[in-house]
Structure formats: structure tokens, C-alpha cells
Motif scaffolding. Structure first.
Motif, mmCIF file in Angstrom:
data_model
loop_
_atom_site.group_PDB
_atom_site.id
_atom_site.type_symbol
_atom_site.label_atom_id
_atom_site.label_comp_id
_atom_site.label_asym_id
_atom_site.label_seq_id
_atom_site.Cartn_x
_atom_site.Cartn_y
_atom_site.Cartn_z
ATOM 1 N N THR A 64 0.832 -1.211 0.000
ATOM 2 C CA THR A 64 0.000 0.000 0.000
ATOM 3 C C THR A 64 0.865 1.259 0.000
ATOM 4 O OG1 THR A 64 -0.211 0.300 2.426
ATOM 5 C CG2 THR A 64 -1.754 -1.231 1.353
ATOM 6 N N ASP A 66 3.338 1.652 -1.906
ATOM 7 C CA ASP A 66 3.912 1.699 -3.258
ATOM 8 C C ASP A 66 5.417 1.426 -3.227
ATOM 9 O OD1 ASP A 66 3.646 1.872 -5.989
ATOM 10 O OD2 ASP A 66 3.928 4.051 -6.067
ATOM 11 N N THR A 242 5.449 8.801 5.039
ATOM 12 C CA THR A 242 4.368 9.545 5.688
ATOM 13 C C THR A 242 3.280 9.903 4.681
ATOM 14 O OG1 THR A 242 5.980 10.517 7.220
ATOM 15 C CG2 THR A 242 3.817 11.557 7.112
ATOM 16 N N GLU A 243 3.699 10.380 3.518
ATOM 17 C CA GLU A 243 2.737 10.836 2.520
ATOM 18 C C GLU A 243 2.057 9.685 1.783
ATOM 19 O OE1 GLU A 243 5.044 13.547 0.166
ATOM 20 O OE2 GLU A 243 5.029 15.113 1.718
ATOM 21 N N HIS A 244 2.584 8.471 1.927
ATOM 22 C CA HIS A 244 1.980 7.318 1.251
ATOM 23 C C HIS A 244 1.157 6.434 2.193
ATOM 24 C CE1 HIS A 244 4.542 8.436 -2.116
ATOM 25 N NE2 HIS A 244 3.902 7.558 -2.858
ATOM 26 N N ILE A 245 1.187 6.702 3.481
ATOM 27 C CA ILE A 245 0.373 5.906 4.398
ATOM 28 C C ILE A 245 -1.100 6.263 4.200
ATOM 29 C CG2 ILE A 245 -0.270 5.496 6.813
ATOM 30 C CD1 ILE A 245 2.673 5.845 7.558
ATOM 31 N N SER A 246 -1.898 5.265 3.899
ATOM 32 C CA SER A 246 -3.347 5.430 3.780
ATOM 33 C C SER A 246 -4.012 4.474 4.763
ATOM 34 C CB SER A 246 -3.814 5.138 2.348
ATOM 35 O OG SER A 246 -5.228 4.990 2.315
ATOM 36 N N MET A 247 -4.551 5.022 5.840
ATOM 37 C CA MET A 247 -5.189 4.147 6.828
ATOM 38 C C MET A 247 -6.425 3.470 6.255
ATOM 39 S SD MET A 247 -3.138 3.958 9.260
ATOM 40 C CE MET A 247 -4.170 2.772 10.130
ATOM 41 N N ASP A 248 -7.071 4.086 5.281
ATOM 42 C CA ASP A 248 -8.226 3.425 4.653
ATOM 43 C C ASP A 248 -7.785 2.136 3.950
ATOM 44 O OD1 ASP A 248 -10.026 5.322 5.481
ATOM 45 O OD2 ASP A 248 -9.916 6.512 3.648
ATOM 46 N N LYS A 249 -6.659 2.216 3.212
ATOM 47 C CA LYS A 249 -6.144 1.019 2.543
ATOM 48 C C LYS A 249 -5.697 -0.017 3.569
ATOM 49 C CE LYS A 249 -4.485 3.308 -1.687
ATOM 50 N NZ LYS A 249 -3.275 3.650 -2.488
ATOM 51 N N LYS A 275 1.752 5.316 13.544
ATOM 52 C CA LYS A 275 1.646 6.380 12.538
ATOM 53 C C LYS A 275 1.624 7.753 13.206
ATOM 54 C CE LYS A 275 -1.564 8.111 8.956
ATOM 55 N NZ LYS A 275 -2.164 9.276 9.643
ATOM 56 N N GLU A 280 4.361 10.418 12.064
ATOM 57 C CA GLU A 280 3.881 11.795 11.875
ATOM 58 C C GLU A 280 4.577 12.778 12.820
ATOM 59 O OE1 GLU A 280 -0.366 11.615 12.177
ATOM 60 O OE2 GLU A 280 -0.600 10.985 10.080
#
Length: 315
Positions: A64, A66, A242-249, A275, A280
Motif C-alpha cells: 500500500t 507503493d 508519511t505521505e503514502h500511508i493510507s489508513m483506509d487502505k 503512525k 507523523e
């Protein structure tokens, strides 16, 4: 889960590594390494660790972000949970792990498995197997992602380069061997107890697990290092993760994996905590120091209303 028990075994394909037994099976006409659960040496109340489950969770979360990572499938073999890791080596390929690469750097004072950060970075600069900039970028992205996932065992033997001596081609190996992420040797009862006590959660954020990498022979604490480092390559990797972490994914990953309710709650809680309080927090501190510069989104200019009037002829 997939039952791999009846799959053909490929006896000529064997794997190294200390954590658990491994065999190669053919599934859907492709080779998969089956990893069996290792004994939980530090936890006598468990027959074996959650390493297979955690390997699959961490590898899925890595993707997730990438970051190129091994493909995994949870399954069973003769009644035991296993994780099937798709073999990413093509015919003629072999993995050259970083311990081998480090051994080839004759100016390094320790052996290939020595994990002093300074020597690892020096060996990255000295090696001539792969582009220095790209392998350094990969190394730090892996470090930042491991900080998020709490990996305590990313040593020089479980990352590296894939080489093909026939074609003379090389590429960075997908991230693999992620079973030491997310506290793999906890029972459901222990997870429940941790979630009930704030101090137990904070111990697992700020005290342990630490990185396998060392500074002055002391394992690196992820929080302390990321909040204080001035290494610009590390800070760029921190920004990337940090900018690629998606908690929804990530929530979707966790909820689609068969596990107990307490496991699901524990993993989601610890990922949210790591996170917020490690990744963060470090990102914000580095941004305040001016090491992180974010691009402001371009504003779409408003269209001016046309002042042209349509000519209407008089009748």
C-alpha cells in the motif's frame, strides 16, 4: 485460506534463513516458498509465533506504500498455517543479500552481517553492483516503513539485489522477510492486556521494538532516530512513507485477512499509534526544522467572466 497440502513440491529449489522451515511448492503453475511458523522462543505459552500471519499483513501494508514487495498468500499445509511467498527470482536469477555485498567491500572493518549503520551506509557507497543513489533510497524507505511496522529484524541477510550472471542484469529485490513486524510473538490474551493499558502501548512505541541496525553497538530506537536525524536521505524517505500511508487502505488489508477480533483490534490500534506518535511526529519535527518542504497544491485560476456582449442587431 488456500490449502497447499496437495501442491507439488520442487525439491531442487531450497531457501536459507533462520526463522522457520521453508519449502518450494508449485501453485497455479508458479513457484511459491512456503514458510512454516517458527518456534516462539521468547514466549513459552505459545506453540509458535504469529510470524506467518504478520508476514502477510506487513507485506500487504508495504505494497500500500507503493514499495515493491513480495506477493504473499495465507494458507495451510498439513493443518498448519503457512504463508506462501511468490518466488520473485526468474531463471538464472539469484539473490545477493546485503551481507554478501558488504563482504565484498574490503575497507569495511566488520563482517557482512555487522549492522553498524555507519558501515552499512559506507558499504552502499563503496559497492559497485547497483546504482548508489537508488539502493540508498531503497534502504531508507525500507527503514522508514519498518519503523512504522515495528520490524526488529531487518538485518543485512534479508534484503539485497537480484543478479542474473547470464544477462549481467541486476535489480533491487522486492522487500521480503517481514515476519518480524507488528509484535509476532503475542497471544490474543497478551494483546488484550496491552490494549487495556496505555503504558503498555507506549512501551511498544518508544521503548521497543528497536531496529536491528546499530549506532555505537546499540540498537537504533526508531522514535529517537527519526525525530533527531539530520540525514537528508533518511528524512526524504520519512516524507515519502508519511505521505503514502493510507489508513483506509490499511484497514481494508486488515479486515480482509482471517484473524480473531482481538488481533484485528490490536493490529489496527498499534498501526494508528505508530503512525501518529512515531512517523507523523518525526515528520512534523523535521518539517519545523526546514528539512521537509512540501509542495503547495497549484491553485486553479478562476475564469474571468467575459465582458464581451453578444451583438444584437436592432430591428
Amino acid at each position: 485460506m488456500i490449502d497447499f497440502t496437495q501442491c507439488d513440491v520442487e525439491p531442487l529449489r531450497v531457501y536459507d534463513g533462520a526463522n522457520g522451515k521453508k519449502i518450494c511448492v508449485i501453485y497455479n503453475n508458479e513457484r511459491y516458498m512456503l514458510k512454516f511458523p517458527a518456534l516462539a522462543r521468547n514466549n513459552p505459552v505459545m506453540h509458535y509465533s504469529n510470524g506467518c500471519l504478520n508476514e502477510h499483513i506487513a507485506s500487504s501494508i508495504y505494497r500500500t506504500l507503493d514499495i515493491t514487495t513480495q506477493e504473499t498468500i495465507l494458507g495451510i499445509y498439513n493443518g498448519k498455517m503457512v504463508v506462501a511467498c511468490k518466488d520473485f527470482c526468474n531463471p538464472g536469477d539469484r539473490i545477493v543479500n546485503f551481507a554478501m555485498i558488504k563482504n565484498a567491500c574490503i575497507d569495511s572493518s566488520l563482517n557482512g552481517y555487522g549492522t553498524e549503520l555507519e558501515e552499512v551506509l559506507q558499504s552502499i557507497e563503496e559497492q559497485n553492483l547497483y546504482d548508489v543513489k537508488e539502493i540508498k533510497e531503497h534502504f531508507w524507505k525500507m527503514f522508514a516503513a519498518d519503523a512504522f511496522l515495528g520490524n526488529f529484524d531487518r538485518h543485512n541477510g534479508n534484503w539485497g539485489i537480484i543478479v542474473n550472471e547470464l544477462t549481467r542484469e541486476t535489480r533491487i529485490a522486492p522487500v521480503y522477510d517481514n515476519g518480524s513486524c507488528l509484535y509476532p510473538q503475542l497471544t490474543d490474551k497478551q494483546m488484550e492486556k496491552i490494549l487495556e493499558t496505555r503504558s503498555e502501548i507506549e512501551n511498544r512505541l518508544y521503548v521497543f521494538p528497536n531496529s536491528a541496525l546499530k549506532i555505537d553497538n546499540k540498537k537504533i530506537n526508531y522514535y529517537n532516530f527519526l525525530t533527531k536525524t539530520q540525514d537528508i536521505d533518511c528524512i526524504r524517505a520519512l516524507q515519502y512513507v508519511t505521505e503514502h500511508i493510507s489508513m483506509d487502505k490499511i484497514k481494508k488489508v486488515i479486515r480482509n485477512i482471517p484473524m480473531t477480533d482481538i488481533q484485528q483490534q490490536f493490529y489496527l490500534t498499534m498501526l494508528i499509534e505508530r503512525k501518529e506518535h512515531i512517523i507523523e511526529k518525526a515528520y512534523q519535527l523535521q518539517k519545523e526544522r526546514g528539512y521537509i518542504v512540501t509542495k503547495e497544491p497549484k491553485k486553479t485560476p478562476k475564469k474571468k467572466k467575459s465582458t464581451n456582449r453578444k451583438y444584437v442587431p436592432r430591428i
